[in-house]
Write an enzyme that holds these catalytic residues in place. Structure first.
Site, short mmCIF file in Angstrom:
data_model
loop_
_atom_site.label_atom_id
_atom_site.label_comp_id
_atom_site.label_asym_id
_atom_site.label_seq_id
_atom_site.Cartn_x
_atom_site.Cartn_y
_atom_site.Cartn_z
N HIS A 199 0.82 -1.22 0.00
CA HIS A 199 0.00 0.00 0.00
C HIS A 199 0.84 1.25 0.00
O HIS A 199 0.47 2.26 -0.58
CB HIS A 199 -0.93 -0.03 1.20
N ARG A 230 -9.98 3.29 -6.65
CA ARG A 230 -9.83 2.16 -5.71
C ARG A 230 -10.32 2.62 -4.34
O ARG A 230 -9.57 3.18 -3.56
CB ARG A 230 -8.36 1.74 -5.61
N ARG A 260 -14.87 1.75 -7.81
CA ARG A 260 -14.84 0.30 -7.59
C ARG A 260 -15.18 0.05 -6.13
O ARG A 260 -14.59 0.66 -5.24
CB ARG A 260 -13.45 -0.24 -7.91
N GLU A 309 -11.12 -10.06 -13.81
CA GLU A 309 -9.81 -10.29 -13.20
C GLU A 309 -9.49 -11.78 -13.07
O GLU A 309 -8.41 -12.14 -12.61
CB GLU A 309 -9.74 -9.65 -11.82
N ASP A 369 -4.42 -8.67 -11.74
CA ASP A 369 -4.91 -9.95 -11.23
C ASP A 369 -5.09 -10.95 -12.37
O ASP A 369 -4.73 -12.11 -12.24
CB ASP A 369 -6.23 -9.75 -10.48
N ARG A 420 1.52 -12.05 -8.25
CA ARG A 420 1.95 -10.71 -8.64
C ARG A 420 2.84 -10.05 -7.60
O ARG A 420 3.50 -9.05 -7.88
CB ARG A 420 0.73 -9.82 -8.92
N CYS A 452 -7.56 -1.64 -16.91
CA CYS A 452 -7.08 -0.73 -15.87
C CYS A 452 -5.95 -1.28 -15.01
O CYS A 452 -5.65 -0.74 -13.97
CB CYS A 452 -8.25 -0.28 -14.98
#
Ligand code: PEP
Ligand code: MG
Length: 747
Positions: free
Chosen positions: A364, A471, A507, A606, A630, A640, A677
């Protein structure tokens, strides 16, 4: 016996200090020290080996071995008994060295005649600096007391090394923290920055590792530990009963703060002559070495707790709080072992660059750094031990290189690079208001990804046509507690205000996997990326989803609203989510809230499964957005977050492009709007290929819009399509080499 040992240790440390106080140069000091240790321990030999570079140890001083071998004898990490002590960071104590595992004969030192060997690592805060060895002819195992005594001496040596005591004429070793250092790291956010180091947690400097008065030091330690305990108790009180996870961590802290073993070992170190600070550091060093060796997550975490606690204790003892009085430089480059998103946000845009020792690209903090468009490198091993506050530093977050205290030639080359990047920025600014239209006339919509308020100014500056992915979980992640609905309403309203009529795709919460809310109990799942995450959490806990949808509806307050559900793996999940949305809309209406003027509902594609969903699904959704990050990890079964496998599979792999073409085809058949995206949308070459296979909407980091648009405007997609077909026909794995070659020819 222990007391006698303590007195002996104290005497030896006292002599060491006197030796250090003289005017001798570095080498003479080291020589004196080996002499003192050998005679005090009744051994024929005492040698000090220090690291020349990461892999090589050098004999830097000896009493008893052939002096001509000093600075000549070298060994690689792991080689011989000395190399093994350094590598494993563990003591080796053997009465029969020549027959011990790993022994290496070094004729130049005359070593074979010494039977007993005791080697202890010289380390400071887990950083290996060298090895201290004593040897004797008489075959005997050294007693636990002797081992302890040598460890204490090694600790003092480590501190002295840190203080630069062995630097000088005929230098035993070069001055630490004054040489240029180049480190490799992983790019988290591209860019280049020059500035001065600002340590997130400054190193505590222990200026005196040896004590004169154990009673006084014991008292100091006791008082400091008491203060620490009170502090932890206070933190527990503040955390309150509501926050279980935080409480658990604090309870673990409390346990350590009250740990008798920890305290006893530090007291013994002090009785042997270490200062209270050096005693804390000695324990901390051991804990860090163990962190490095442990594969058990739980143990690693607990050892990290202990590490954190030791830092706090050191700050209390030295009076060096996190506020060391140092001033943030005007061009700060943040250097940290690790940092949370909230802490990073506090620094905000004042930072020129960020270098993190641990962390990962998907963390993050990395997402926040990207949102703030600050060049970021992660996994810069050793950076926190190498860097000092105020050091000149250059961050090349294009190549993944940190230059610490760079030489002039590096500085010049780097500045040229920054100038080139700045020129490119100017070029991008000049096309900001122009469309991303290719030479063959295809128009590609470029939107931006966002998640924080800090992103929004970029909406105008980058030339983005709306927000293709907001997000929403970032707002949840950077807080200490679940945000209230009213807060969310305000926040989403501000986002829509800032967008000024441009479309924003909200989202719904995408938590789970690596995005663990600090205030929610983490699920102990063996494979979190395949686990309870995103829409799965939303459907199982509809309360949170409803609350978020209400906030979005209220924030829209009569304006258009676009909602997207993440990680939908099958049609039914979308239907269920849509059902919750419809019910929420109806309830909001009953409550008298104004409904959005229009509402678009979409899903993220995804998981490969959704590409094969029934046609009805494609007909029902208003739009789809490919979450390439994803989707790619599941297509190739490559985590990932795992740096080892992440790069193994290329997005421009022909099989993956063929798979994406299938999705584009299905959307074309049902006239479903499709966008992409994932991070790849923001990489110019990838974006070019995505456009070539038919994607007409790409959402990316704001900083990527310029470079992507620049390339698209110079390209003919027909030609790129030709390259992809040719690669497919000839059985190439990836189209990248062909596209790169084509680009080279173009320029
Ligand atoms: C993706 O998976 O590509 C995506 C955009 O979502 P996130 O990176 O937030 O998982
Ligand atoms: Mg995703």
């Amino acid at each position: 016996m222990a007391e006698r040992g303590e007195t002996e240790s104290r005497k030896l440390l006292g002599r060491l200090r006197d030796a250090m106080a003289g005017d001798d140069a570095g080498q003479a000091r080291l020589d004196k020290i080996t002499h003192l240790i050998a005679s005090s321990m009744g051994c024929e030999v005492c040698s000090i080996y220090l690291f020349r570079d990461d892999e090589t140890l050098e004999l830097c001083a000896t009493e008893g071995l052939n002096k001509a071998a000093v600075h000549q004898t070298r060994m690689r990490l792991g080689e011989g008994l000395v190399g093994r002590v350094a590598k494993r960071r563990q003591v080796i104590n053997t009465p029969d060295a020549p027959n011990a595992r790993g022994f290496r004969f070094m004729p130049e030192t005359g070593e074979e005649i010494f039977s007993s060997f005791l080697g202890v690592p010289v380390q400071r805060l887990g950083e290996a600096l060298g090895v201290l060895v004593v040897q004797s002819k008489q075959a005997r195992e050294f007693t636990a007391d002797e081992v302890y005594a040598l460890e204490v001496v090694a600790m003092v040596l480590a501190e002295m090394t840190e203080l630069g005591a062995f630097v000088g004429e005929g230098a035993a070793m070069s001055a630490r923290h004054s040489q240029p250092v180049m480190l490799r790291a992983t790019v988290g956010q591209e860019g280049a920055a020059e500035g001065h180091v600002w340590l997130h947690e400054p190193r505590v400097v222990v200026s005196n590792p040896i004590n004169d008065d154990p009673e006084r030091e014991l008292e100091r330690l006791k008082t400091a530990v008491e203060e620490l305990r009170v502090g932890v108790d206070k933190m527990l009180e503040i955390a309150g009963a509501g926050d279980k996870d935080q409480q658990e961590v604090l309870e673990a802290y409390r346990m350590f703060a009250n740990s008798k073993g920890w305290m006893r070992r530090m007291e013994e170190d002090i009785n042997r002559g270490l200062s209270a600070e050096a005693a804390v550091e000695k324990e901390q060093s051991l804990a860090r070495a163990r962190i490095g060796q442990s594969t058990d997550n739980y143990l690693r975490e607990r050892l990290s707790d202990l590490d954190d606690l030791s830092n706090r204790l050191l700050r209390i003892l030295t009076g060096q709080g996190s506020d060391t009085g140092a001033e943030l430089p005007s061009d700060p480059i943040l250097v940290a072992r690790n940092i949370g998103p909230a802490e990073l946000l506090e620094y905000g845009r004042s930072l020129r660059g960020i270098v993190i020792e641990e962390g990962s690209v998907g963390s993050h903090a990395a997402i926040v750094a990207r949102a703030l468009a600050i060049p970021l490198l992660v996994r810069a091993e050793r950076i926190t031990t190498e860097a000092l506050n105020g050091d000149h530093i250059m961050v090349d977050a294009e190549q993944g290189i940190v230059h610490l205290r760079p030489e002039d030639t590096v500085v010049t080359a780097f500045r040229d690079k920054i100038a080139m990047l700045a020129a490119a920025q100017e070029r991008y600014a000049s096309i900001r208001d122009k469309p991303a239209e290719t030479l063959c006339g295809a128009r590609v919509g470029l939107q931006m990804n966002a998640g924080l308020m800090a992103d929004l100014p970029s909406l105008h500056g980058s030339g983005a046509e709306g927000v293709g992915l907001f997000r929403t979980e970032l707002q949840f992640l950077v807080r200490n507690q679940m945000p209230r609905r009213s807060e969310l309403v305000q926040l989403y309203a501000r986002v829509l205000d800032a967008a000024n009529g441009q479309r924003v795709v909200f989202r719904t919460l995408d938590i789970g996997s690596d995005k663990v809310l600090p205030y929610m109990k983490p699920n102990d799942e063996p494979n979190p990326a395949l686990g309870w995450r995103a829409i799965r959490v939303g459907l199982d806990k509809p309360g949170i989803m409803r609350m978020q949808l209400q906030a979005l509806i209220r924030a829209a307050a009569g304006r258009p609203l676009t909602v997207m559900f993440p990680f939908v793996a099958q049609f039914e999940e979308y239907t269920e989510a849509k059902f919750i949305l419809d019910k929420t809309l109806a309830a909001e209406k009953r409550l008298g809230h104004v409904l959005p003027s229009t509402i678009e509902v979409g899903a993220m594609l995804e998981t490969p499964s959704l590409a094969f969903a029934p046609r009805k699904f494609f007909e029902q959704v208003d739009f789809l957005s490919i979450g390439g990050n994803d989707l790619k990890q599941f297509f190739f079964a490559a985590d990932r977050e795992n740096e080892r496998v992440r790069r193994r599979y290329d997005t421009l792999n022909v099989s993956f492009l063929t798979f994406l073409e299938g999705i584009i085809q299905r959307c074309a058949e049902t006239k479903t709007t499709l966008s992409f995206c994932g991070e790849d949308a923001g990489r110019p070459i990838e974006a070019l290929c995505l456009a070539a296979i038919g994607l007409r909407n790409l959402s990316m980091r704001p900083a990527s819009i310029g470079p992507v648009k620049n390339l698209l405007r110079r390209s003919n997609l027909e030609e790129v399509r030709g390259l992809i077909s040719a690669a497919r026909e000839s059985g190439q794995m990836s189209v990248r080499p062909a596209v790169m070659e084509w680009l080279r020819r173009q320029s």
